[in-house]
Design a protein around this motif. Structure first.
Motif, mmCIF file in Angstrom:
data_model
loop_
_atom_site.group_PDB
_atom_site.id
_atom_site.type_symbol
_atom_site.label_atom_id
_atom_site.label_comp_id
_atom_site.label_asym_id
_atom_site.label_seq_id
_atom_site.Cartn_x
_atom_site.Cartn_y
_atom_site.Cartn_z
ATOM 1 N N ARG A 256 -4.280 10.778 -4.231
ATOM 2 C CA ARG A 256 -3.865 11.445 -3.001
ATOM 3 C C ARG A 256 -2.948 10.580 -2.164
ATOM 4 N NH1 ARG A 256 -9.523 13.682 -1.323
ATOM 5 N NH2 ARG A 256 -10.047 11.946 -2.665
ATOM 6 N N ALA A 257 -3.022 9.273 -2.391
ATOM 7 C CA ALA A 257 -2.085 8.388 -1.711
ATOM 8 C C ALA A 257 -0.673 8.617 -2.220
ATOM 9 C CB ALA A 257 -2.477 6.933 -1.934
ATOM 10 N N GLU A 258 -0.542 9.075 -3.473
ATOM 11 C CA GLU A 258 0.772 9.279 -4.055
ATOM 12 C C GLU A 258 1.301 10.695 -3.822
ATOM 13 O OE1 GLU A 258 2.082 6.609 -5.255
ATOM 14 O OE2 GLU A 258 0.194 5.537 -4.938
ATOM 15 N N GLY A 259 0.451 11.581 -3.310
ATOM 16 C CA GLY A 259 0.896 12.931 -3.001
ATOM 17 C C GLY A 259 1.019 13.836 -4.207
ATOM 18 N N PRO B 261 -6.384 12.075 5.436
ATOM 19 C CA PRO B 261 -5.474 11.526 4.435
ATOM 20 C C PRO B 261 -5.776 10.057 4.186
ATOM 21 C CG PRO B 261 -4.362 11.806 6.541
ATOM 22 C CD PRO B 261 -5.712 12.445 6.674
ATOM 23 N N ARG B 262 -5.523 9.586 2.984
ATOM 24 C CA ARG B 262 -5.771 8.188 2.666
ATOM 25 C C ARG B 262 -4.520 7.617 2.021
ATOM 26 N NH1 ARG B 262 -9.664 7.959 -2.730
ATOM 27 N NH2 ARG B 262 -8.287 9.054 -4.127
ATOM 28 N N ASP B 263 -4.404 6.321 2.079
ATOM 29 C CA ASP B 263 -3.306 5.678 1.372
ATOM 30 C C ASP B 263 -3.879 4.575 0.497
ATOM 31 O OD1 ASP B 263 -2.232 4.005 4.421
ATOM 32 O OD2 ASP B 263 -3.823 3.457 3.017
ATOM 33 N N ALA B 264 -3.019 4.017 -0.344
ATOM 34 C CA ALA B 264 -3.490 3.032 -1.311
ATOM 35 C C ALA B 264 -4.105 1.818 -0.616
ATOM 36 C CB ALA B 264 -2.332 2.611 -2.219
ATOM 37 N N ALA B 265 -3.555 1.450 0.544
ATOM 38 C CA ALA B 265 -4.094 0.289 1.259
ATOM 39 C C ALA B 265 -5.541 0.528 1.667
ATOM 40 C CB ALA B 265 -3.233 -0.019 2.481
ATOM 41 N N ASP B 266 -5.846 1.738 2.157
ATOM 42 C CA ASP B 266 -7.231 2.064 2.518
ATOM 43 C C ASP B 266 -8.138 2.013 1.296
ATOM 44 O OD1 ASP B 266 -6.584 2.468 5.172
ATOM 45 O OD2 ASP B 266 -6.277 4.624 4.925
ATOM 46 N N ASP C 227 -6.283 6.529 -6.654
ATOM 47 C CA ASP C 227 -5.618 6.651 -5.352
ATOM 48 C C ASP C 227 -4.579 7.771 -5.387
ATOM 49 O OD1 ASP C 227 -3.764 5.502 -7.018
ATOM 50 O OD2 ASP C 227 -3.083 3.997 -5.589
#
Length: 392
Positions: free
Chosen positions: A136-139, A151-156, A134
């Motif tokens: 990209r969720a952390e940048g 963009p994606r986040d950890a929840a997705d 994950d």
């Protein structure tokens, strides 16, 4: 001319005609379609002989697999339209189609394969290259996401994993990368336990396996004993995580009811030097080629010595046209016939060109369903979802 005159001057000659320049050359000239058909047949023959055997053939291996069927068909159409040497060109085009069609990635078995219905206790398996977990969720990703990638986040990310409703998840690229392409260990076990309560977890290198069934054995398969030359081990000097480069398969033995099954979670090295970004042909190296071979030898040796029923799935970084796949053990059967797609492709997930993710099983295992699952922008790989059962 009368008979007496013929006796004096000889037989009458036909009238003199002036040959047009190029007439005899035109009869001898070989049509362009014939040259093209012969050249393609030679290429296909060299490819079948050299692919996977010599490192310097890696650039031709990047030809899209579908070309091995599409090019002969185009040549065949051109040959049929030709006015000269048509028959020979047709034969050459058909020869190249026969020789190369089997590595084109076309899944003809999908036209007639009918899988048996799954029993109630069938096992659902999901294999997926996560694209740096994950990160990209952390940048903190080393490369910007491709154009058009949301963009994606950890929840997705975790929502997608849970949505697969799998009994066994074989996940690759459990790793972050620094801006200098240095691999960074991930420790997401606490969150994995929260997201998948009751699951058992095994990790090795950049692979993680989650299972609803108890894990009775887990180990990573090290390529180093199988490398032909110790200098071919692809560990950069000063690396603080050598296992990332030397362990590319995680074996877990799971207790399913009264029986034990082995699951091999594989991510075979890319042919491109991992320090480069993208598919850069200039970074095709002998070291990576030899590491790929050593990893597949380690995998084959473990499977051959393993008497248990087994499933092998993951990202092999090998298209149907790459001969390195011949190093897979004969004991494993390709699950591809169970796919409903005539041309299954897993990479790149947004515009799939070819397949580099595979699944195999031993004869004791029946594949009831096999599908490729799009990643919804979360990865550049499609996932693989299988429903399997053990023979009684």
């Amino acid at each position: 001319m009368t008979a007496p005159l013929r006796a004096i001057f000889g037989p009458e000659r036909p009238p003199h005609t002036t040959a047009r320049p190029g007439d005899s050359g035109a009869r001898r000239r070989i049509p362009l379609v014939m040259w093209a058909a012969v050249a393609w047949l030679v290429f296909v023959g060299l490819h079948r002989a050299l692919s996977g055997r010599v490192w310097w053939w890696q650039l031709p291996e990047l030809v899209p697999p579908l070309a091995f069927a599409a090019v002969p068909v185009l040549l065949l159409a051109a040959a049929l339209a030709a006015r000269r040497r048509r028959g020979t060109a047709v034969v050459v085009a058909l020869a190249s189609l026969t020789l190369g069609g089997g590595v084109s990635g076309i899944n003809l078995a999908s036209l007639w394969h009918h899988a048996a219905p799954a029993p109630p206790d069938a096992i659902r398996v999901f294999s997926w290259n996560t694209w740096y977990w994950d990160q990209r969720a952390e940048g903190g990703e080393p490369m910007p996401p491709p154009t058009g990638t949301p963009p994606r986040d950890a929840a997705d990310f975790y929502r997608y994993l849970r949505a697969q409703d799998a009994d066994v998840l074989l996940l690759q690229e459990y790793v972050y990368f620094s801006p200098g392409s240095r691999p960074i260990r991930v420790n997401d076990l606490d969150r994995l336990r929260r997201e998948f309560p009751g699951y058992h977890i095994a990790t090795a290198s950049e692979m993680v396996t989650l299972s609803r069934f108890p894990i009775v054995l887990e180990r990573g398969l090290d390529l180093r004993p199988w490398a032909e030359d110790g200098s071919d081990t692809p560990v950069p000097p000063g690396s603080d995580w050598p296992g990332f480069y030397t362990v590319k398969t995680l074996r877990t033995d799971l207790r399913v009811g009264s029986r034990t099954l082995s699951f091999y979670n594989a991510h075979i090295n890319s042919p491109v030097d991992p320090s480069s970004t993208g598919l850069d042909p200039r970074r095709l190296t002998r070291t990576e080629h030899e590491a790929r071979k050593a990893n597949l030898r380690a995998l084959a040796a473990d499977i051959q010595a393993n008497p248990l029923p087994a499933v092998l799935a993951g990202d092999f970084n090998a298209s149907p046209a790459m001969g390195i796949l011949r190093l897979l053990p004969e004991r494993m059967a390709d699950a591809t016939p169970a796919l409903g797609s005539l041309y299954p492709a897993t990479w790149d997930d947004r515009w799939p060109w070819w397949r580099i993710d595979w699944a195999f099983t031993t004869p004791e295992i029946t594949v009831h369903d096999y599908r490729l699952v799009r990643s919804d922008g979360l990865s550049d790989h499609s996932g693989q979802r299988l429903v399997i059962s053990l023979s009684r």
